[in-house]
Design a protein around this motif. Sequence first.
Motif, PDB file in Angstrom:
ATOM      1  N   TYR A  87      64.449 -35.191 -12.150  1.00 22.78           N
ATOM      2  CA  TYR A  87      65.168 -35.709 -10.980  1.00 22.78           C
ATOM      3  C   TYR A  87      65.335 -34.552  -9.988  1.00 22.78           C
ATOM      4  N   GLN A 112      64.594 -37.947  -4.636  1.00 25.09           N
ATOM      5  CA  GLN A 112      65.440 -39.073  -4.213  1.00 25.09           C
ATOM      6  C   GLN A 112      66.644 -38.533  -3.446  1.00 25.09           C
ATOM      7  N   ASP A 116      71.974 -42.256  -3.380  1.00 26.93           N
ATOM      8  CA  ASP A 116      71.489 -43.538  -3.914  1.00 26.93           C
ATOM      9  C   ASP A 116      72.242 -43.902  -5.198  1.00 26.93           C
ATOM     10  N   TYR A 117      72.832 -42.900  -5.862  1.00 27.39           N
ATOM     11  CA  TYR A 117      73.550 -43.130  -7.120  1.00 27.39           C
ATOM     12  C   TYR A 117      75.055 -43.329  -6.924  1.00 27.39           C
ATOM     13  N   THR A 119      78.602 -45.103  -5.536  1.00 27.85           N
ATOM     14  CA  THR A 119      79.128 -46.429  -5.220  1.00 27.85           C
ATOM     15  C   THR A 119      80.440 -46.257  -4.452  1.00 27.85           C
ATOM     16  N   GLY A 150      77.267 -42.126 -11.148  1.00 33.06           N
ATOM     17  CA  GLY A 150      76.164 -43.078 -11.132  1.00 33.06           C
ATOM     18  C   GLY A 150      74.901 -42.489 -11.740  1.00 33.06           C
ATOM     19  N   LEU A 151      74.662 -41.218 -11.462  1.00 28.47           N
ATOM     20  CA  LEU A 151      73.476 -40.546 -12.000  1.00 28.47           C
ATOM     21  C   LEU A 151      73.550 -40.446 -13.518  1.00 28.47           C
ATOM     22  N   ALA A 153      75.169 -42.347 -15.562  1.00 24.72           N
ATOM     23  CA  ALA A 153      74.975 -43.697 -16.122  1.00 24.72           C
ATOM     24  C   ALA A 153      73.495 -44.062 -16.127  1.00 24.72           C
ATOM     25  N   ASP A 154      72.781 -43.717 -15.049  1.00 26.94           N
ATOM     26  CA  ASP A 154      71.342 -44.008 -14.950  1.00 26.94           C
ATOM     27  C   ASP A 154      70.557 -43.255 -16.022  1.00 26.94           C
ATOM     28  N   ILE A 155      70.886 -41.979 -16.208  1.00 28.56           N
ATOM     29  CA  ILE A 155      70.180 -41.172 -17.212  1.00 28.56           C
ATOM     30  C   ILE A 155      70.450 -41.693 -18.617  1.00 28.56           C
ATOM     31  N   LYS A 157      71.175 -44.723 -19.462  1.00 28.82           N
ATOM     32  CA  LYS A 157      70.496 -46.009 -19.625  1.00 28.82           C
ATOM     33  C   LYS A 157      68.992 -45.823 -19.843  1.00 28.82           C
ATOM     34  N   LYS A 158      68.387 -44.922 -19.077  1.00 34.50           N
ATOM     35  CA  LYS A 158      66.922 -44.798 -19.079  1.00 34.50           C
ATOM     36  C   LYS A 158      66.369 -43.815 -20.106  1.00 34.50           C
TER      37      LYS A 158
END
Length: 160
Positions: A87, A112, A116-117, A119, A150-151, A153-155, A157-158
Amino acid sequence: MTQKVSVLFVCLGNICRSPTAHGVFRQLVQDAGLADKIRIDSAGTAAWHSGKPADTRSIQTARNRGIDMLDLRARQVNLGDMIEFDYVLAMDDANYADLIDLSLPEYNSKIQLFLDYATGFSETEVPDPYYGGAEGFNHVFDLVTSASEGLLADIQKKHL
Ligand code: 4NP
């Protein structure tokens, strides 16, 4: 052994916004018990402040909110970073454009906008606080905190 997920935060000088993101995200990762799974660094598109600690105002703002970033030192981003990091997160549109210029097409999808991450904020860029007052530094901290959550949480999840 699983490979570490790697995250690089990039702004212009690497003394205000990206070290704040580095310090805030590092603390979140540590609190989540994931320090051995996520590699974190920050860099600037400009080399003006290379080797220097973060701006005193950023250090103080972060310290007031429980984040220690005294150990961080500025460095300039380079093409090797585009290859190494998973990232590459730009603080504003100018940083994003500079990173795309520096990169090669096969790495562009790693680049990115950090917000974008986030809220709860309408902004898409972390504004440069360098020439402003304390309010700007506090706002940077708030934006960066939301995007860091947010980042992570994204990491999780993925990748984790
Ligand atoms: P940063 O802020 O990109 O968030 O580290 C700046 C730091 C220094 C300068 C500009 C922006 N400068 O012009 O030296």
